[in-house]
Design an enzyme around this catalytic site. Structure first.
Site, PDB file in Angstrom:
ATOM      1  CD  GLU A 195      -0.634   5.783   7.815  1.00  0.00           C
ATOM      2  OE1 GLU A 195      -1.588   6.589   7.736  1.00  0.00           O
ATOM      3  OE2 GLU A 195      -0.304   5.016   6.883  1.00  0.00           O
ATOM      4  CB  SER A 262      12.814 -12.070  11.162  1.00  0.00           C
ATOM      5  OG  SER A 262      11.426 -12.274  11.166  1.00  0.00           O
ATOM      6  CG  ASP A 334       4.193   3.248   4.694  1.00  0.00           C
ATOM      7  OD1 ASP A 334       3.171   2.622   5.053  1.00  0.00           O
ATOM      8  OD2 ASP A 334       4.284   4.480   4.764  1.00  0.00           O
ATOM      9  CG  ASP A 337      -0.687   5.288   2.872  1.00  0.00           C
ATOM     10  OD1 ASP A 337       0.172   5.145   3.766  1.00  0.00           O
ATOM     11  OD2 ASP A 337      -0.456   5.851   1.788  1.00  0.00           O
TER      12      ASP A 337
END
Length: 821
Positions: A195, A262, A334, A337
Site C-alpha cells: 500500500e 510457496s 488482503d 489496511d
C-alpha cells in the site's frame, strides 16, 4: 641472544598451550549442550512413558499412550535440538531482543511492542478448545523438562549461543506457542508495504496508466481505475527520506519481495499412474541456519502424523497422516489496511472518528536494553489498529503533517483460534473434514491443499476482512481512517473463501498465483505473488496424462524460467544477428558474445551455466534504466524485476513504451536503445565482479544459497563454521524458486526459497518423501546441523514413513521419558 631466543620460544609455547587450552575449554563447554539421544529419564508431568525414536536423519518419531504425552515429547525434542531458535522466536514476538543484543535491536523491539503481538497471543488462550489447551500445556511442560535437565546436569545452558550472549531462558508458557504463530503471520505479510509503495508511486506518477505499468495487476479482468493518492489524502509529502528497516537478520519485518511464497499441487487418482492421489508442497521462507523447519512424526490417538513443524509450536503444519495429506501456500489475501488518522489540532492525544474526536487507547511499555538505560515508549491504538512510526516501511512518506498511520490486520485478533484449527486438521480423515475444521484458522491466511485417498481440494483459510463497496482505495492504498466507508465491517463468511474440490481435470495447484477474479469487495486480493511460475507449472502438469511421485518431484525441482523464455525474444529482438563482427576486446564484441550465448539458451537457470547470470544481470540493469528517471530515489526500493512491466514496455501496451524514453535527455530513446545500454551495463558489472570470460561464468557462484546463522553469521572465523553456503540453480521465477537478495554487492545471492519439500503418494504412503534445507539440529557442533544440506541442494529426499520398524532399523538413538515417581 640465545637467552632471549630461549625465552621467546618459551613464551610462544606458553601462548600456544593457553590457546589450545582455551579452544579446548570452549569446545568442552559448547559440546556439553549436545543432546544425548540414547537416554532414559524420569520427568514430571507425564502420565505414561514416552518413547522418542530418532531415525538415521535424526527425525524424532514420538510414541505415547496419550496425546498430551506425545506433545510433551515433541516439546522436549524441540528443546533438545532448537532451544536457541525457540528463544529468539519468543523474544522477537515479545519485543525483548534488546535485553540480549543491546541498542542494535531496539527499533525491532519498539515495533513489536507497538503491534502488541504477545499480549494478544496471551488473550487468545481463552478461546482455544480444551484439546488445544491440553496440547499447549503438555508441549510447554516438555520444553521446561528439558530446561530443568539442562540446569540440573549442567548441560552447557542448552546451546552454545546461551554462553556467548548470556540469554537466560524463562520457562515456556502455552501463550508462547501462540505468539510464534503471530510472528510467522508477520513474516508472511506484505500488504502494508504494498500500500505504501503504491501510494508513493502515485505521488511520483500521477498518471494512472503508468502506475499500472510499474505495479501491474495480475493478468485477468481489469480493475476499475483508482483515484490518485494525493486526492485521497491531501497534503501528503511528495518526497521523504525514510529510515530503512532494521538490517539485523533477526528482524521479522520483511520487504515485500520476501513476504511469502510457496508451491503446492495435487493429482486425483485418475491423473495418477499409481491410482492414488498425489500431493507436493514446498513452502518458501527466508533461509537461515538452522532452517525454520523441523521434521517430526507424532503417534496420536487419531493416528500417526508426520511432516514439517516449527520449533515452538505443537503442530505439524505441512505433512500427512495415514488418511490425509495437506500443504500450504501463501494466499495473498488482503488482510492488512493502512489508515491515515487525523489528529485533533487542539489536542494531539485525540484522533478523528466518524463520530468526532476520540482519545487514543494508550499504554506505556518499558524496554530493557543491554548496557544502556531502559527505554519507555507509549503505545497508541485507534479503532482501526495500532499507530505505527513514520519510519516503518516509509509510512512517513504518505502521512501528512497532523496525521499518524495506523494498521488494521487480522493477525491482531484477540480471539485467534488458528492453533486449534491446525490441531484439528492433524486429526481429520478426509478432504471435506479438513476443510470444515479449518474454519477457525485466522492468520496468516494460506491456501490449504488437501488430498485423501480419493479426492483433492484447495481451500483458502484465514480471515478475509469485509470492506464497504464504497471504500475509497479498495484497500490498495492508505485511506482516511475517520471515514466509515473505509473501515472494516467485520469478516467475510468462511464460505466466501475460494474453494476448489475434485476439479474435473484432476489436477490443481498454486504457485501464489491469482486464483479467482471477483469484483471488489469480494476480490480476495489485488496483490498476488506470482504471474510466472504458474505458466511453467501448467505446462508441466498438462504435458502428462498421468503423474507419479517422481514427476511431482521433477516439477518441484524444475529450473526453467518462463520469464526468461518470454522476455529474451522481446528485449533482444533488434540486437541479435545484427551488425558486423566487432574487433576483439571491444564492448561491442563482448555484447555479441553475450547475445550469442543467450540465443542458444533454453531458459534453464542451471547453476553450472553462464547464461542465467548474463540474463539476470541484463534484466536488472534494464529495469533500473527504465524507472530511475521517473521514480528518482524511489527506484532504489524496487529491488526485483517485474516481468509484466518489462513486457508491457517492450510491447507498448497502452502506451507503456514511453518508459523507454529518458525524460532528462533531448533524444527520444527506443526500447531497443535501452536494451542495448542495459546489456552493456550488465556486462561491465560482470567484468568487474566475475571477469571478462563469459563462457566460464557459473550462475551458481552468484546464486549461492545463504543459510546463515542469524546472530553468529557475521562473526569472523566463526561464520565459516555456522553458515552453510551452497551453489544453487533456480531463480526468482522458477518452480525451484531461489529468490535473490536484490540489493548490495551480491544481489543474486539466493536468500529465500523452499526450506521444506515434501511429496506424498497415497497409493503407497510409505514411499512419500521430504527434506529440509539444513538439518535437524540447531547446534553447530552436531553432525545433524547440516547433514541434509547437500541432499537438499542436489534435489534428494529422505523417506517419510509412519512405519515404526523402518525408523528403528537405522535409529541414531532412543530416548525414553518416564513419569517421575
Amino acid at each position: 641472544m640465545a637467552y632471549l631466543f630461549k625465552w621467546l620460544l618459551r613464551l610462544t609455547a606458553a601462548l600456544l598451550v593457553l590457546t589450545v587450552g582455551a579452544v579446548g575449554l570452549v569446545y568442552y563447554l559448547a559440546a556439553r549442550s549436545l543432546p544425548d539421544y540414547d537416554a532414559t529419564l524420569d520427568l514430571p508431568g507425564l502420565t505414561a512413558p514416552v518413547e522418542i525414536l530418532r531415525d538415521n536423519a535424526n527425525v524424532p518419531h514420538i510414541f505415547g499412550a496419550a496425546d498430551a504425552d506425545v506433545f510433551y515429547g515433541l516439546g522436549f525434542a524441540h528443546a533438545q535440538d532448537r532451544l536457541w531458535q525457540m528463544t529468539m522466536l519468543r523474544r522477537t514476538a515479545q519485543g525483548r531482543l534488546s535485553e540480549v543484543f543491546g541498542a542494535r535491536t531496539l527499533e525491532i523491539d519498539k515495533l513489536l511492542r507497538r503491534l502488541d503481538l504477545y499480549p494478544r497471543a496471551v488473550a487468545s488462550l481463552e478461546v482455544q478448545d480444551a484439546r488445544t489447551l491440553r496440547a499447549l500445556e503438555a508441549y510447554a511442560m516438555g520444553v521446561n523438562a528439558r530446561l530443568d535437565q539442562i540446569n540440573s546436569e549442567a548441560l552447557g545452558r542448552g546451546a552454545p549461543e546461551m554462553f556467548l550472549f548470556g540469554a537466560p531462558m524463562a520457562p515456556w508458557r502455552p501463550a508462547d506457542s501462540l505468539a510464534v504463530v503471530k510472528l510467522m503471520a508477520l513474516q508472511l505479510s506484505g500488504h502494508l508495504e504494498a500500500e505504501v509503495i503504491r501510494a508513493r508511486v502515485s505521488l511520483e506518477l500521477p498518471d494512472d496508466r503508468k502506475i499500472g505499468d510499474i505495479l501491474p495487476d495480475a493478468p485477468g479482468t481489469g480493475v476499475a481505475a483508482l483515484p490518485e493518492y494525493a486526492a485521497l489524502v491531501p497534503g501528503a509529502p511528495r518526497h521523504f527520506a525514510g529510515l530503512p528497516l532494521d538490517p539485523h537478520p533477526l528482524s521479522p519485518f520483511k520487504h515485500l519481495a520476501f513476504a511469502g511464497a510457496s508451491n503446492a499441487w495435487a493429482a486425483a487418482p485418475d491423473r495418477s499412474a499409481s491410482g492414488g492421489t498425489l500431493l507436493a508442497n514446498d513452502p518458501h521462507l527466508g533461509f537461515s541456519a538452522p532452517a525454520i523447519w523441523y521434521l517430526a512424526r507424532l503417534e496420536l490417538q487419531s493416528g500417526g502424523v508426520i511432516g514439517g513443524t516449527i520449533p515452538g509450536m505443537p503442530v505439524v503444519l505441512t505433512g500427512r497422516s495415514a488418511d490425509l495429506g495437506w500443504g500450504l501456500t501463501s494466499s495473498y489475501v488482503d488482510d492488512q489496511d493502512v489508515y491515515v488518522e487525523a489528529l485533533n489540532p487542539d489536542n494531539p492525544q485525540e484522533y478523528r472518528t466518524p463520530d468526532g474526536f476520540k482519545s487514543f487507547e494508550t499504554r506505556r511499555s518499558i524496554i530493557n536494553v543491554k548496557d544502556a538505560d531502559p527505554v519507555t515508549i507509549t503505545l497508541r491504538w485507534t479503532d482501526n489498529g495500532p499507530v505505527l512510526p513514520g519510519s516503518h516501511y516509509n509510512l512517513g512518506a504518505i502521512t501528512p503533517p497532523g496525521h499518524v498511520a495506523s494498521l488494521a490486520w487480522t493477525a491482531l485478533s484477540r480471539r485467534d483460534t488458528s492453533v486449534s484449527a491446525a490441531l484439528r486438521l492433524m486429526a481429520a480423515k478426509s478432504v471435506r473434514e479438513g476443510i470444515a475444521v479449518s474454519e477457525g484458522y485466522i492468520a496468516p491466511s494460506q491456501n490449504l491443499t488437501l488430498v485423501d485417498s480419493r479426492d483433492i481440494a484447495m481451500k483458502t483459510i484465514g480471515v478475509m476482512p469485509r470492506r464497504d463497496a464504497a471504500h475509497q482505495s479498495k484497500g490498495r492504498m492508505p485511506s482516511q481512517g475517520w471515514r466509515s466507508e473505509n473501515r472494516w465491517q467485520g469478516r467475510m463468511p468462511y464460505a466466501a473463501n475460494p474453494e476448489f474440490v475434485a476439479p474435473a481435470g484432476g489436477i490443481l495447484g498454486n504457485t501464489n498465483n491469482k486464483t479467482v477474479e471477483r469484483p471488489f469487495p469480494n476480490h480476495v486480493s489485488y496483490l498476488w505473488g506470482d504471474t510466472q511460475r504458474v505458466q511453467r507449472w501448467q505446462r508441466l502438469m498438462q504435458n502428462r496424462q498421468v503423474h507419479t511421485r517422481d514427476s511431482f518431484i521433477e516439477a518441484q525441482l524444475d529450473t526453467v524460467s518462463f520469464a526468461a523464455r518470454s522476455l529474451l525474444p522481446l528485449i533482444g529482438a533488434e540486437l541479435w544477428f545484427t551488425g558486423e563482427t566487432a574487433p576483439e576486446g571491444t564492448p561491442e564484441r563482448q555484447r555479441q558474445r553475450a547475445l550469442a550465448l543467450l540465443a542458444g539458451w533454453s531458459g534453464e537457470m542451471n547453476e553450472h551455466l553462464p547464461e542465467p547470470l548474463i540474463y539476470t544481470a541484463w534484466l536488472r540493469s534494464l529495469q533500473a534504466r527504465l524507472i530511475q528517471d521517473e521514480l528518482g530515489p524511489l527506484a532504489q526500493e524496487i529491488t526485483h524485476v517485474e516481468p509484466l512491466f518489462i513486457e508491457r514496455a517492450f510491447r507498448d501496451v497502452d502506451g507503456a513504451g514511453v518508459w523507454c524514453d529518458v525524460l532528462q535527455s533531448a533524444p527520444v530513446e527506443s526500447c531497443a536503445d535501452m536494451a542495448r545500454l542495459a546489456l552493456d551495463d550488465a556486462l561491465i558489472w560482470i567484468n568487474e565482479t566475475w571477469g571478462p570470460a563469459l563462457e566460464s561464468l557459473r550462475w551458481g557462484d552468484a546464486h549461492q544459497a545463504t543459510h546463515d546463522h542469524q546472530v553468529l553469521g557475521d562473526v569472523p572465523l566463526l561464520r565459516y563454521f555456522v553458515n552453510i553456503r551452497q551453489s544453487t540453480s533456480g531463480g526468482d521465477f522458477t518452480l525451484q524458486r531461489g529468490r535473490t537478495r536484490g540489493t548490495g554487492p551480491d544481489p543474486f545471492f539466493n536468500v529465500h526459497g523452499a526450506g521444506y519439500r515434501g511429496v506424498y503418494d497415497f497409493a503407497d504412503p510409505d514411499s512419500s518423501v521430504f527434506i529440509t534445507s539444513t538439518g535437524q539440529s540447531g547446534h553447530f557442533l552436531s553432525r545433524h546441523y547440516d547433514d541434509m544440506a547437500q541432499l537438499w541442494r542436489r534435489g534428494e529426499y529422505i523417506p517419510m514413513s509412519l512405519d515404526a520398524d523402518l525408523a528403528r532399523a537405522a535409529a541414531v538413538g532412543v530416548t525414553v521419558l518416564n513419569p517421575a515417581k
